[in-house]
Write a protein that holds these residues in place. Structure first.
Motif, short mmCIF file in Angstrom:
data_model
loop_
_atom_site.label_atom_id
_atom_site.label_comp_id
_atom_site.label_asym_id
_atom_site.label_seq_id
_atom_site.Cartn_x
_atom_site.Cartn_y
_atom_site.Cartn_z
N TYR A 125 0.71 -1.25 0.13
CA TYR A 125 0.01 0.24 0.10
C TYR A 125 0.88 1.20 0.08
O TYR A 125 0.54 2.12 -0.75
CB TYR A 125 -1.03 -0.02 1.29
CG TYR A 125 -1.87 0.78 1.06
CD1 TYR A 125 -3.15 1.05 0.41
CD2 TYR A 125 -1.83 2.28 1.84
CE1 TYR A 125 -4.13 1.98 0.13
CE2 TYR A 125 -2.70 3.29 1.78
CZ TYR A 125 -3.86 3.36 1.12
OH TYR A 125 -4.76 4.21 0.89
N LYS A 126 1.81 1.33 0.91
CA LYS A 126 2.79 2.52 0.92
C LYS A 126 3.48 2.62 -0.43
O LYS A 126 3.79 3.96 -0.84
CB LYS A 126 3.60 2.33 1.94
CG LYS A 126 3.07 2.43 3.38
CD LYS A 126 3.95 2.04 4.59
CE LYS A 126 3.48 2.09 5.86
NZ LYS A 126 4.06 1.66 6.97
N GLN A 127 3.85 1.68 -1.14
CA GLN A 127 4.74 2.11 -2.34
C GLN A 127 3.53 2.22 -3.47
O GLN A 127 4.34 2.92 -4.39
CB GLN A 127 5.51 0.51 -2.58
CG GLN A 127 6.69 0.13 -1.70
CD GLN A 127 7.15 -1.01 -1.81
OE1 GLN A 127 6.76 -1.90 -2.84
NE2 GLN A 127 8.30 -1.53 -1.23
N LYS A 128 2.69 1.61 -3.50
CA LYS A 128 1.67 1.90 -4.78
C LYS A 128 0.43 2.73 -4.61
O LYS A 128 0.03 3.24 -5.67
CB LYS A 128 1.41 0.30 -4.89
CG LYS A 128 0.71 0.16 -6.37
CD LYS A 128 0.58 -1.49 -6.84
CE LYS A 128 -0.29 -1.63 -7.95
NZ LYS A 128 -0.24 -2.97 -8.37
N TYR A 129 0.05 2.96 -3.41
CA TYR A 129 -1.34 3.51 -3.30
C TYR A 129 -1.34 4.68 -2.50
O TYR A 129 -1.99 5.76 -2.46
CB TYR A 129 -2.47 2.70 -2.76
CG TYR A 129 -2.69 1.43 -3.98
CD1 TYR A 129 -3.44 1.74 -5.10
CD2 TYR A 129 -2.25 0.30 -3.55
CE1 TYR A 129 -3.55 0.64 -5.98
CE2 TYR A 129 -2.45 -0.89 -4.57
CZ TYR A 129 -3.12 -0.63 -5.68
OH TYR A 129 -3.18 -1.59 -6.58
N LYS A 130 -0.57 4.81 -1.33
CA LYS A 130 -0.49 5.86 -0.23
C LYS A 130 -0.61 7.13 -0.75
O LYS A 130 -1.32 7.97 -0.39
CB LYS A 130 0.37 5.54 0.85
CG LYS A 130 0.05 6.58 2.02
CD LYS A 130 0.91 5.89 3.11
CE LYS A 130 0.80 6.76 4.42
NZ LYS A 130 -0.71 6.65 4.98
N ASP A 131 0.24 7.46 -1.58
CA ASP A 131 0.30 8.94 -2.11
C ASP A 131 -0.77 9.27 -2.99
O ASP A 131 -1.02 10.51 -2.90
CB ASP A 131 1.62 8.77 -2.82
CG ASP A 131 3.05 8.90 -2.22
OD1 ASP A 131 3.06 9.01 -0.86
OD2 ASP A 131 3.92 8.64 -2.86
N ILE A 132 -1.48 8.41 -3.54
CA ILE A 132 -2.40 8.81 -4.34
C ILE A 132 -3.96 8.83 -3.48
O ILE A 132 -4.83 9.65 -3.65
CB ILE A 132 -2.61 7.88 -5.48
CG1 ILE A 132 -1.50 7.58 -6.19
CG2 ILE A 132 -3.86 8.08 -6.16
CD1 ILE A 132 -1.59 6.61 -7.56
N GLN A 133 -3.99 7.82 -2.48
CA GLN A 133 -5.35 7.77 -1.76
C GLN A 133 -5.29 8.20 -0.47
O GLN A 133 -6.04 8.45 0.12
CB GLN A 133 -5.54 6.16 -1.84
CG GLN A 133 -5.97 5.45 -3.04
CD GLN A 133 -6.08 4.01 -2.92
OE1 GLN A 133 -6.18 3.31 -2.04
NE2 GLN A 133 -6.32 3.38 -4.09
N GLY A 134 -3.85 8.32 0.09
CA GLY A 134 -3.73 9.05 1.58
C GLY A 134 -4.48 8.02 2.54
O GLY A 134 -4.63 8.62 3.59
#
Length: 487
Positions: free
Chosen positions: A217-226
């Motif tokens: 999640y941190k590598q792929k989604y966190k920056d986008i979804q928060g």
């Protein structure tokens, strides 16, 4: 008590909700491409009551969301059925299952209710259990990570969904007793299994799977979804059996570490507590250096499932056949101080991480007049508030459960619900209990509990209250004498 316990006294943004899980609520067990989970196989193989229909939430989710709105929930916790979304556990995504969860999540969001999603609630696909033994095998880590990836990709971009994304749950007490799927424990209690080792293997693999999903999640989604990823644990408040039952009499070690510390130790420090290593010995799996680094700090928050207090004794002699139960050595007792004790212990011992009380409630026979549940909720919510004022980083509280469900350990004999479900009715009619009215009044800021007018029993209660007021007004000495005789 009611006037002092108000939602406004909690921090701004505090989540107040209720919850359920997929197998306990959805039903539609054989519809729209869903395949069996380990729960389906477990209950049917034992000819037990089951969740084939349950609350029929799969078809009645819009009605249920409307009940949430009427109650005043600002958050709702639910789980996704892995075998509905990916029937074989990996590979093909079931389009109808995918659409159901998208529709349900959107329905919540449209009504201002924040979805809190549990990706795993003890119900992995039976296919994976048959193929390689489920959580006893490390292959599960890869398959669970792929499943989580689908959930993040398909649901994570939906408004508000990504705020609290992943909650793995693990109940070692149920695993070791064989009372939940896959029904393994040491013979003669079960036909196969090893209660001395398997609960620790399962817990170890769950931690590694969580770390893998968190990293994804941190590598792929966190920056986008928060969003944020957390891990959930069952907790108990402990006191020494010989000691007075005082608010601050928490027996912290080694017994508490044996339950919460099994998970919170690795998540916080990268390894199991020393006292746990000593007690369990070679039966406890070992983290590699790389695994330790991955698990440490992998949870953005901790989910708490708190129901009970336990009185423990110092065990003078070791049992001839050690297992998880004997490692714990507890007796259960319900007390609201346990909530404070647990939250304080986590604050003091694990760096005061963000916490969510994901499950808290009390079982009763189905009854619309559930006054004991109101007393329970008042006490425990009050304990949460007190803990927050004492510095606990608790950010949400969820009643278990929003409505009567198929309960995993008791079937339909006992229920935790705020709403009564008539399981004899093909339409599964829902009706609010007194506790639903109380919780709604609390959430909406009412300073007094309004007795519902529709129920004849409530009219009887109102009549009784009027009689008591008459006695107080006309003959106050009656109550003075009455209380004096009690004391």
């Amino acid at each position: 008590m009611q006037q002092r316990l108000q939602q406004e006294r909690f921090p701004e943004g505090f989540a107040f909700g209720a919850g359920a899980s997929a197998y306990q609520w959805e039903g539609a067990a054989n519809e729209d491409g869903r395949k069996p989970s380990v729960w389906d196989t477990f209950v049917h193989s034992r000819n037990q009551s089951n969740g084939d229909i349950a609350c029929d939430g799969y078809h009645k989710y819009k009605e249920d969301v409307q009940l949430m709105v009427e109650t005043g929930l600002n958050a709702y916790r639910f789980s996704i059925s892995w075998s509905r979304l990916i029937p074989n556990g990996r590979g093909h995504v079931n389009p109808k299952g995918l659409q159901f969860y998208k529709n349900f999540i959107q329905q919540l969001v449209n009504h201002g209710i924040e979805p809190h999603v549990t990706l795993y609630h003890d119900d992995h696909p039976q296919y994976l259990e048959d193929e390689y033994g489920g959580w006893l095998n490390r292959r599960m880590i890869k398959d669970f990570t792929a499943y989580a990836d689908v959930c993040f990709r398909e649901f994570g971009a939906m408004s508000n969904f990504g705020q609290r994304s992943t909650k793995l749950t693990y109940s070692p007490l149920e695993v070791t007793m064989g009372s939940t799927p896959p029904g393994r424990c040491s013979p003669p209690g079960c036909s196969s299994g090893n209660s001395s080792t398997e609960p620790y293997i399962v817990g170890h693999n769950l931690l590694l799977a969580h770390a893998s999903v968190s990293r994804l999640y941190k590598q792929k989604y966190k920056d986008i979804q928060g969003g944020s990823v957390g891990f959930s644990v069952h907790t108990l408040g402990f006191t020494l059996l010989q000691a007075p039952r005082m608010m601050n009499s928490l027996y912290k070690e080694p017994k508490l570490s044996s339950l919460a510390g099994e998970m919170l130790g690795p998540l916080t420090f990268g390894d199991y507590p020393d006292e746990m290593k000593t007690a369990v010995g070679s039966r406890l799996p070992v983290f590699s250096e790389e695994e330790s680094e991955q698990v440490k700090g992998s949870s953005d928050f901790i989910g708490i499932m708190q129901y009970l207090a336990a009185s423990v004794t110092n065990m003078k002699s070791k049992p001839s056949h050690p297992d998880f139960d004997s490692d714990m050595g507890e007796k259960y007792d319900v007390n609201p101080w346990a909530m404070e004790a647990v939250l304080d212990h986590i604050k003091q011992s694990y760096g005061n991480p963000p916490l969510y009380i994901l499950e808290n409630g009390t079982p009763m026979k189905q009854d619309l007049q559930d006054t004991p549940r109101i007393e329970y909720l008042q006490a425990y919510i009050g304990a949460v508030l007190k803990s927050i004022r004492n510095g606990s980083n608790t950010r949400g509280y969820f009643v278990w459960s929003f409505m009567d469900l198929f309960e995993l350990l008791t079937g339909y004999d006992y229920s935790f619900g705020l709403y009564y479900v008539n399981f004899s009715d093909p339409h599964r009619k829902r009706s609010p209990k007194l506790s639903a009215h109380w919780y709604s009044a609390f959430l909406k800021g009412n300073t007094a509990f309004l007795v519902p007018k529709a129920s004849p029993n409530c009219k009887q209660l109102l009549f009784f209250l009027l009689v008591m007021l008459h006695l107080i007004y006309c003959d106050g000495s009656f109550l003075v004498k009455r209380f004096s005789s009690v004391r």
